[in-house]
Write a protein that holds these residues in place. Structure first.
Motif, PDB file in Angstrom:
ATOM      1  N   MET A   1      35.273  36.003  40.870  1.00  0.00           N
ATOM      2  CA  MET A   1      36.284  37.144  40.455  1.00  0.00           C
ATOM      3  C   MET A   1      35.785  38.456  40.066  1.00  0.00           C
ATOM      4  O   MET A   1      35.929  39.699  40.353  1.00  0.00           O
ATOM      5  CB  MET A   1      37.058  36.628  39.421  1.00  0.00           C
ATOM      6  N   ASN A   2      34.490  38.325  39.381  1.00  0.00           N
ATOM      7  CA  ASN A   2      33.899  39.578  38.924  1.00  0.00           C
ATOM      8  C   ASN A   2      33.068  40.433  40.057  1.00  0.00           C
ATOM      9  O   ASN A   2      33.252  41.443  39.982  1.00  0.00           O
ATOM     10  CB  ASN A   2      32.721  39.091  37.962  1.00  0.00           C
ATOM     11  N   ILE A   3      32.532  39.465  41.022  1.00  0.00           N
ATOM     12  CA  ILE A   3      32.026  40.408  42.299  1.00  0.00           C
ATOM     13  C   ILE A   3      33.061  41.049  42.952  1.00  0.00           C
ATOM     14  O   ILE A   3      32.820  41.994  43.453  1.00  0.00           O
ATOM     15  CB  ILE A   3      31.333  39.193  43.146  1.00  0.00           C
ATOM     16  N   LEU A   4      34.172  40.453  43.321  1.00  0.00           N
ATOM     17  CA  LEU A   4      35.266  41.073  43.910  1.00  0.00           C
ATOM     18  C   LEU A   4      35.901  42.398  43.179  1.00  0.00           C
ATOM     19  O   LEU A   4      35.987  43.326  44.008  1.00  0.00           O
ATOM     20  CB  LEU A   4      36.498  40.233  44.066  1.00  0.00           C
ATOM     21  N   ILE A   5      36.002  42.447  41.947  1.00  0.00           N
ATOM     22  CA  ILE A   5      36.259  43.426  41.097  1.00  0.00           C
ATOM     23  C   ILE A   5      34.902  44.668  41.592  1.00  0.00           C
ATOM     24  O   ILE A   5      35.294  45.899  41.562  1.00  0.00           O
ATOM     25  CB  ILE A   5      36.561  43.235  39.662  1.00  0.00           C
ATOM     26  N   VAL A   6      33.849  44.337  41.279  1.00  0.00           N
ATOM     27  CA  VAL A   6      32.956  45.270  41.381  1.00  0.00           C
ATOM     28  C   VAL A   6      32.775  45.755  42.854  1.00  0.00           C
ATOM     29  O   VAL A   6      32.661  47.061  43.047  1.00  0.00           O
ATOM     30  CB  VAL A   6      31.350  44.446  41.144  1.00  0.00           C
ATOM     31  N   VAL A   7      32.982  45.017  43.783  1.00  0.00           N
ATOM     32  CA  VAL A   7      33.074  45.358  45.246  1.00  0.00           C
ATOM     33  C   VAL A   7      34.171  46.365  45.350  1.00  0.00           C
ATOM     34  O   VAL A   7      34.103  47.475  46.191  1.00  0.00           O
ATOM     35  CB  VAL A   7      33.079  44.380  46.056  1.00  0.00           C
ATOM     36  N   VAL A   8      35.198  46.126  44.936  1.00  0.00           N
ATOM     37  CA  VAL A   8      36.381  47.089  45.119  1.00  0.00           C
ATOM     38  C   VAL A   8      36.402  48.232  44.223  1.00  0.00           C
ATOM     39  O   VAL A   8      36.652  49.171  45.039  1.00  0.00           O
ATOM     40  CB  VAL A   8      37.822  46.076  44.710  1.00  0.00           C
TER      41      VAL A   8
END
Length: 57
Positions: free
Chosen positions: A1-8
């Motif tokens: 979840m954290n990686i997805l937010i950083v990528v977005v």
């Protein structure tokens, strides 16, 4: 979840750069609006991780 937010948020932040650039190319009527949208997009890219990845309790 954290990686997805950083990528977005990284994609959103990088999307603000063309807005700044194109604001000098478009007609003068749209230039301030496009530049303002770039500023708001960059601010949103910094605010999203602060809201969703804030300090854990």
């Amino acid at each position: 979840m954290n990686i997805l937010i950083v990528v977005v948020t990284s994609i959103i932040f990088l999307a603000s750069f063309p807005m700044f650039t194109y604001s000098f190319v478009v007609p003068e009527v749209f230039a301030p609006w496009l530049f303002g949208a770039g500023v708001l997009t960059a601010c949103a890219a910094f605010a999203i991780p602060m809201v969703f990845l804030g300090r854990r309790r």
